[in-house]
Design a protein around this motif. Structure first.
Motif: not given
Length: 179
Positions: A129-145
């Motif tokens: 699955e893909v979210i095509p507009k998750a933000g703009g000018n991204g610099y990372g992702i984080r997953l909760s513990t």
């Protein structure tokens, strides 16, 4: 560039694997299997950032054209893997007419995707699955513990230009996210 598998007690290299990559961008470890997922800058063509997996017991690698992402996070139970993919592409040009000549000014677009991959019993990912507009000018992702929220870190935010950091449910990216 290479990946080295180290002995935990002596820190000596047990196995090494040379990789034809430009730069490494991220590393994630499978929580239950001896597998490393390594994101890297692939080339100047799209997709410019991909990832591969390395079996730490054999140093065997697996890659694929559909394994894309700059940043990687793995579910704490090893069921799925999330990547964030940011890239820029030339989407066309604009013509400017001056008295002495015509100028073509390139216009650029950005890609800011959040992608979920299902992991099979061997830890091999397949796009899900893909979210095509998750933000703009991204610099990372984080997953909760606990693995219940994933956030695409971006300077623009989500929805675009809101400045919000949005938390999606990684098991169902179609659910409305929490800001």
């Amino acid at each position: 560039k290479s990946v080295d598998i180290l002995d935990k007690s002596t820190l000596k290299v047990l196995r090494s694997r040379k990789l034809p990559v430009r730069n490494f961008t991220d590393l994630a470890l499978h929580p239950l299997k001896p597998i490393s997922y390594i994101a890297f800058e692939a080339n100047v063509d799209l997709p410019g950032y991909q990832f591969l997996l390395i079996d730490e017991s054999t140093a065997e690698g697996r890659e694929g054209e559909d394994l894309i992402g700059n940043w990687i996070e793995v579910d704490p139970k090893g069921r799925w893997l999330m990547t964030g993919y940011r890239d820029i592409y030339e989407r066309g040009g604009r013509i400017i007419a001056n008295p002495d000549r015509w100028h073509v000014v390139p216009e650029y677009g950005s890609i800011d995707w959040l992608i979920r991959y299902r992991l099979d019993g061997k830890g091999v990912p397949s796009p899900d699955e893909v979210i095509p507009k998750a933000g703009g000018n991204g610099y990372g992702i984080r997953l909760s513990t606990d693995g219940k929220r994933v956030t695409y870190l971006s300077f623009v935010g989500s929805p675009p230009h809101s400045g919000n950091l949005t938390g999606w449910d990684p098991t169902d990216l179609k659910k409305l996210p929490v800001s």
